[in-house]
Design an enzyme around this catalytic site. Structure first.
Site, mmCIF file in Angstrom:
data_model
loop_
_atom_site.group_PDB
_atom_site.id
_atom_site.type_symbol
_atom_site.label_atom_id
_atom_site.label_comp_id
_atom_site.label_asym_id
_atom_site.label_seq_id
_atom_site.Cartn_x
_atom_site.Cartn_y
_atom_site.Cartn_z
ATOM 1 N N HIS A 346 0.793 -1.235 0.000
ATOM 2 C CA HIS A 346 0.000 0.000 0.000
ATOM 3 C C HIS A 346 0.816 1.270 0.000
ATOM 4 O O HIS A 346 0.253 2.364 -0.069
ATOM 5 C CB HIS A 346 -0.920 0.041 1.223
ATOM 6 C CG HIS A 346 -2.147 -0.784 1.074
ATOM 7 N ND1 HIS A 346 -3.302 -0.296 0.536
ATOM 8 C CD2 HIS A 346 -2.392 -2.079 1.359
ATOM 9 C CE1 HIS A 346 -4.221 -1.246 0.516
ATOM 10 N NE2 HIS A 346 -3.682 -2.351 1.012
ATOM 11 N N LYS A 534 -9.230 14.072 4.029
ATOM 12 C CA LYS A 534 -8.351 12.895 4.068
ATOM 13 C C LYS A 534 -7.503 13.031 5.321
ATOM 14 O O LYS A 534 -7.522 14.072 5.965
ATOM 15 C CB LYS A 534 -7.466 12.837 2.817
ATOM 16 C CG LYS A 534 -6.757 14.155 2.506
ATOM 17 C CD LYS A 534 -5.913 14.089 1.238
ATOM 18 C CE LYS A 534 -6.676 14.086 -0.057
ATOM 19 N NZ LYS A 534 -6.632 12.817 -0.748
ATOM 20 N N ARG A 535 -6.756 11.965 5.662
ATOM 21 C CA ARG A 535 -5.872 12.102 6.812
ATOM 22 C C ARG A 535 -4.907 13.264 6.623
ATOM 23 O O ARG A 535 -4.548 13.610 5.492
ATOM 24 C CB ARG A 535 -5.087 10.796 7.022
ATOM 25 C CG ARG A 535 -5.911 9.700 7.638
ATOM 26 C CD ARG A 535 -6.516 10.093 8.972
ATOM 27 N NE ARG A 535 -5.492 10.115 10.005
ATOM 28 C CZ ARG A 535 -5.245 9.121 10.837
ATOM 29 N NH1 ARG A 535 -5.985 8.014 10.791
ATOM 30 N NH2 ARG A 535 -4.283 9.207 11.726
ATOM 31 N N LYS A 540 0.466 14.704 1.790
ATOM 32 C CA LYS A 540 -0.819 15.023 1.157
ATOM 33 C C LYS A 540 -0.961 16.528 0.896
ATOM 34 O O LYS A 540 -1.847 16.968 0.176
ATOM 35 C CB LYS A 540 -1.978 14.508 2.017
ATOM 36 C CG LYS A 540 -2.062 12.966 2.061
ATOM 37 C CD LYS A 540 -3.221 12.494 2.949
ATOM 38 C CE LYS A 540 -3.319 10.992 3.092
ATOM 39 N NZ LYS A 540 -4.009 10.319 1.975
ATOM 40 N N THR A 642 -8.421 6.808 -2.731
ATOM 41 C CA THR A 642 -9.767 6.350 -3.098
ATOM 42 C C THR A 642 -10.768 7.488 -2.899
ATOM 43 O O THR A 642 -11.830 7.489 -3.506
ATOM 44 C CB THR A 642 -10.214 5.139 -2.255
ATOM 45 O OG1 THR A 642 -9.967 5.417 -0.867
ATOM 46 C CG2 THR A 642 -9.481 3.881 -2.663
ATOM 47 N N LYS A 646 -14.370 8.746 -4.991
ATOM 48 C CA LYS A 646 -15.681 9.068 -4.404
ATOM 49 C C LYS A 646 -16.143 10.450 -4.857
ATOM 50 O O LYS A 646 -17.325 10.660 -5.143
ATOM 51 C CB LYS A 646 -15.612 9.012 -2.873
ATOM 52 C CG LYS A 646 -15.148 7.666 -2.315
ATOM 53 C CD LYS A 646 -14.807 7.798 -0.824
ATOM 54 C CE LYS A 646 -13.981 6.627 -0.329
ATOM 55 N NZ LYS A 646 -13.370 6.899 0.994
#
Ligand code: PLP
Length: 797
Positions: A346, A534-535, A540, A642, A646
């Site tokens: 992952h 998101k986290r 990120k 992901t 969405k």
């Protein structure tokens, strides 16, 4: 029982009295929720039993999915939808004066996961059941899921999550199927009948008790099982201090580790991992033994999939069962094991790659350690035979090296399949991160691009859009997501595009109401809802988003004629409690929000919102209301994502880097229907290898950057003193590891383009429609079919 409203109501009322011991007039909403939940569970129990009997009788292959996390969210409405009784129940309850939405609010999110990895496992369970595939999940029944986040004075505060407080209507405790898990103690080797046998002596055993939850497929008769293990003290512990033993035992399934990108290296975590793996393998073997007299053909009937390396001890544990309990020799056991296990990688983030120090591993799991040592020795022997004397290669590839056990190496060596989760990610694994392993075992490596349970993320989360789609192209898209491509024929149908806009605006209004309720801020629903949920993690790059917001604000302050499309920037993010830098970013977002939201010059043109406690049920309200999906990770860092999928299926347009599955989104919709920007993965990796990036140059030479970055430390935000110095330092003093400043100009440009495009409603809606129409590819049904055909070799039953 659910075939007509009348029948439903009668059963519901009778059931309510029996279960709660109250008359209807005295009953509470929670009584209603409990009654409905247990009715559904009972309703599926025949199918559930029948499914298990079919699996037992069948010679077909079955898969067990092992995951340390399952981020399930709420189950009530999804189960009603999948059973095809949502309407009957909703109307029946309405007749009784009960609001189904209200009951749904009472259900706690099952938040047994951190983020993407745990949510993927949940989406996969849904697809396995919906496709009638024989696939079951195994996990841990954490008493406390991911912490609840509160924002106090702009800071994140963590509270223990309590999803089991009012019980869990979906689970069935199966005490008779409990198994024992040994820790500590020592291993004795003895010769018995000419064979060296191993006995684990003086172990402290923990009892693992399964709690089974039905996994109900979409309009299928198939009910699969999610088995969650609870850790409990064994009846006759050898331990002297009983209370200490009880506490230590129960702590194994007490808390989910609240971090998804960092390897903690704590002993309790290793205990959790072995607990999950040993309980699962023992239970899988026991079930298998009901059908087969030996494990000779085990790998022909069973596949065990490990979601990342957390369950990688499945490899030595299966070896232990085969050798110590079933009496196989090493070679036979290794053959069976290697052909049973498959593995998903992952991440390539080095800080997330698990490695366990031997001094922790060996005493806790003495027999397992012996087996890992033997696997390692035989593997190194092979390497030696291929290239005698190449110690460097052996050192790099070894499973045990420098006093550590490297879990990813064990996973690759002990499995028959290694997959990445998006095209780019798999290429990076093959060409860089795991190159020597790819050269050694090229046949093992393959790609399976992630997907989402689109019936949750569209059908359930966005009823108005789902109704429009069904009215237009019929209901078959709820079975086959590819049917969404039929929507392309409405590309130039302005009335359709207007309906799409109207639905988006309704959803935005619904989110605006939530925002007002939670934060007290009124937002303009005519503005672009620009969302990053998101986290929170440096890679990120929520910081890139914030710096751009600060820059927009600076322009508004400096130039009263400056005009751009109005924007509502929405964030949702939990930071790992020990992740100091991530928590600073949360404080920064809230500080910027406070300043901007209270500046009358800005007014309706811009708002910044931080929604606390981001989780599945909140996510379901956010995606349908989003115009822009922020997917702006440093290229090469986000394996797939992901969340991006969405957003897409709900008609949001992506602003993103060429990272993870963003690349595949672009391939599907075309360059003109996505906003991409920034460094490519190759460029990023080139800088890491060869240097050449100097963040200071960007800081000094781009006035926009200098202004915003200086504002972090120059008193621009009153009352925060040196709060944001670590952020300033990361950008200027520590050379900006994630290329925030490098990508700033490109990001600002593309944001300008987004503002212009939004003014053209027709064009925007057409782009949005194109995104929805191509999102079918990202159904986890497609992903699971690929796993089933290309890795597991399982067929629908
Ligand atoms: C989908 C999802 C994630 C993963 O989001 P990414 O943007 O892919 O990191 C995390 N948390 C929740 C609650 C989700 O639903």
């Amino acid at each position: 029982m659910f075939s007509s409203t009348l029948e439903f109501k009668n059963t519901f009322l009778k059931r309510l009295e029996m279960q709660c011991g109250k008359s209807f007039s005295e009953s509470s909403s929670r009584d209603h929720y409990q009654t409905l939940g247990s009715m559904i569970r009972e309703f599926v129990s025949n199918d559930w039993i029948a499914t298990n009997e079919r699996y037992l009788a069948s010679e077909g292959k079955q898969v067990y999915y092992l995951s340390i996390e399952y981020l399930l969210g709420k189950l009530l409405r999804q189960n009603l939808i999948n059973l095809g009784v949502e309407h009957t129940v909703q109307v029946g309850l309405q007749d009784l004066g009960i609001d189904l939405d209200e009951l749904e609010e009472l259900e706690a999110d099952a938040g047994l996961g951190n983020g993407g990895l745990g949510r993927l496992a949940a989406c996969f369970l849904d697809s396995l059941a919906s496709l009638n595939l024989p696939g079951h999940g195994h996990g841990i029944r954490y008493k406390h899921g991911l912490f609840e986040q509160k924002i106090v004075d702009g800071y994140q505060v963590e509270l223990p999550e309590q999803w089991l407080r009012s019980g869990n209507v979906w689970e069935i405790r199966k005490a008779d199927r409990a198994v024992k898990i040994p820790f500590w103690g020592k291993v004795e080797a003895k010769m018995e009948n000419d064979r060296l046998v191993f006995h684990h002596q003086n172990a402290e055993t923990v009892t693992a008790v399964p709690h089974d939850m039905p996994v109900i497929g979409f309009k299928s008769k198939n009910v699969n099982t999610l088995r969650l293990w609870n850790a409990e003290p064994s009846p006759f512990p050898i331990h002297k201090d009983i209370l200490k033993y009880k506490r230590e035992t129960e702590s194994i399934s007490e808390f989910l580790y609240p971090d998804d990108t960092h390897d903690e290296g704590k002993i309790l975590r290793l205990k959790q991992q072995y607990f999950l793996v040993s309980a699962s393998i023992q239970s899988i073997v026991r079930t298998y033994r009901k059908q087969h007299t030996s494990l000779e053909q085990f790998h022909k009937h069973i596949c065990i999939h490990i979601n990342d390396t957390h369950p990688v001890l499945a490899i030595p544990e299966l070896m232990r069962v085969l050798i110590d309990e079933e009496g196989y020799d090493w070679d036979k056991a290794w053959h069976i094991t290697k052909h049973t296990i498959s593995y998903t990688n992952h991440t390539t983030l080095s800080e997330a790659l698990e490695k366990w120090p031997i001094h922790i591993f060996r005493p806790l799991l003495p027999r397992i350690y012996m087996i890992v040592e033997e696997i390692n020795e035989r593997f190194c022997q092979e390497l030696w035979e291929q290239a005698p004397g190449d110690w460097q290669r052996i050192g790099e590839l070894a499973i045990i090296a420098d006093h550590y056990v490297k879990m990813a190496h064990l996973a690759i060596v002990g499995s028959f399949s290694v997959n990445g989760v998006a095209k780019l990610h798999t290429e990076i694994l093959k060409k860089r991160e795991m190159k020597p392993f790819y050269q050694l075992f090229p046949e093992k490596f393959n790609n399976k691009t992630n997907g989402i349970a689109y019936r949750r993320w569209l059908l359930k989360a966005n009823p108005p859009l789902s109704a429009l789609i069904t009215d237009s192209i019929g209901p078959s898209w709820t079975y086959s997501a590819e049917e969404l491509s039929q929507l392309l024929k409405y590309q130039n149908d302005s009335s359709f595009l207007e309906q799409l806009l109207k639905i988006k605006n309704e959803n935005k209004q619904r989110l605006a109401d939530i925002i007002l309720d939670k934060t007290g801020v009124v937002v303009n629903t005519g503005a672009i809802f620009d969302v990053q949920v998101k986290r929170l993690h440096a890679y990120k790059r929520q910081l890139l988003n914030v710096l751009h917001i600060m820059h927009l604000y600076n322009r508004m302050k400096e130039d009263s004629n400056f005009s751009t499309a109005p924007r509502v920037f929405i964030f949702g993010a939990k930071a790992s409690p020990g992740y100091y830098y991530a928590k600073k970013i949360i404080k920064l977002i809230n500080t910027v929000a406070e300043k901007i939201n209270n500046d009358p010059i800005v007014g309706d043109k811009m708002k910044v919102i931080f929604l606390e406690n981001y989780r599945v049920s909140l996510a379901e309200k956010i995606f349908p209301a989003s115009d822009i999906s922020e997917q702006i990770s440093t290229a090469s860092k986000e394996a797939s994502g992901t969340g991006n999928m969405k957003f897409m299926i709900n008609g949001a347009l992506t602003v993103g880097t060429l990272d993870g599955a963003n690349i595949e989104i672009r391939e599907l919709v075309g360059d003109e229907n996505i906003f991409t920007f920034g460094l490519t993965a190759d460029e990023v990796l080139h800088y890491y290898q060869h240097g050449g990036y100097q963040s200071r140059e960007y800081y000094h030479h781009d006035y926009r950057i200098k202004q915003a970055v200086d504002q972090l430390v120059n008193g621009f935000f009153p009352g925060v003193q040196n709060e944001f110095e670590p952020i300033f330092d990361s950008l200027v003093e520590e050379n900006d590891q994630y290329f925030v400043l490098k990508d700033f100009a490109a990001y600002t440009d593309i944001q300008g383009k987004i503002g212009e495009t939004f003014m053209n409603k027709n064009k925007w809606q057409k782009m949005s429609l194109t995104n929805i129409a191509h999102a079918g590819y990202f159904s986890s049904d497609r992903t699971i079919k690929e796993y089933a055909d290309e890795i597991w070799g399982i067929n629908p039953l």
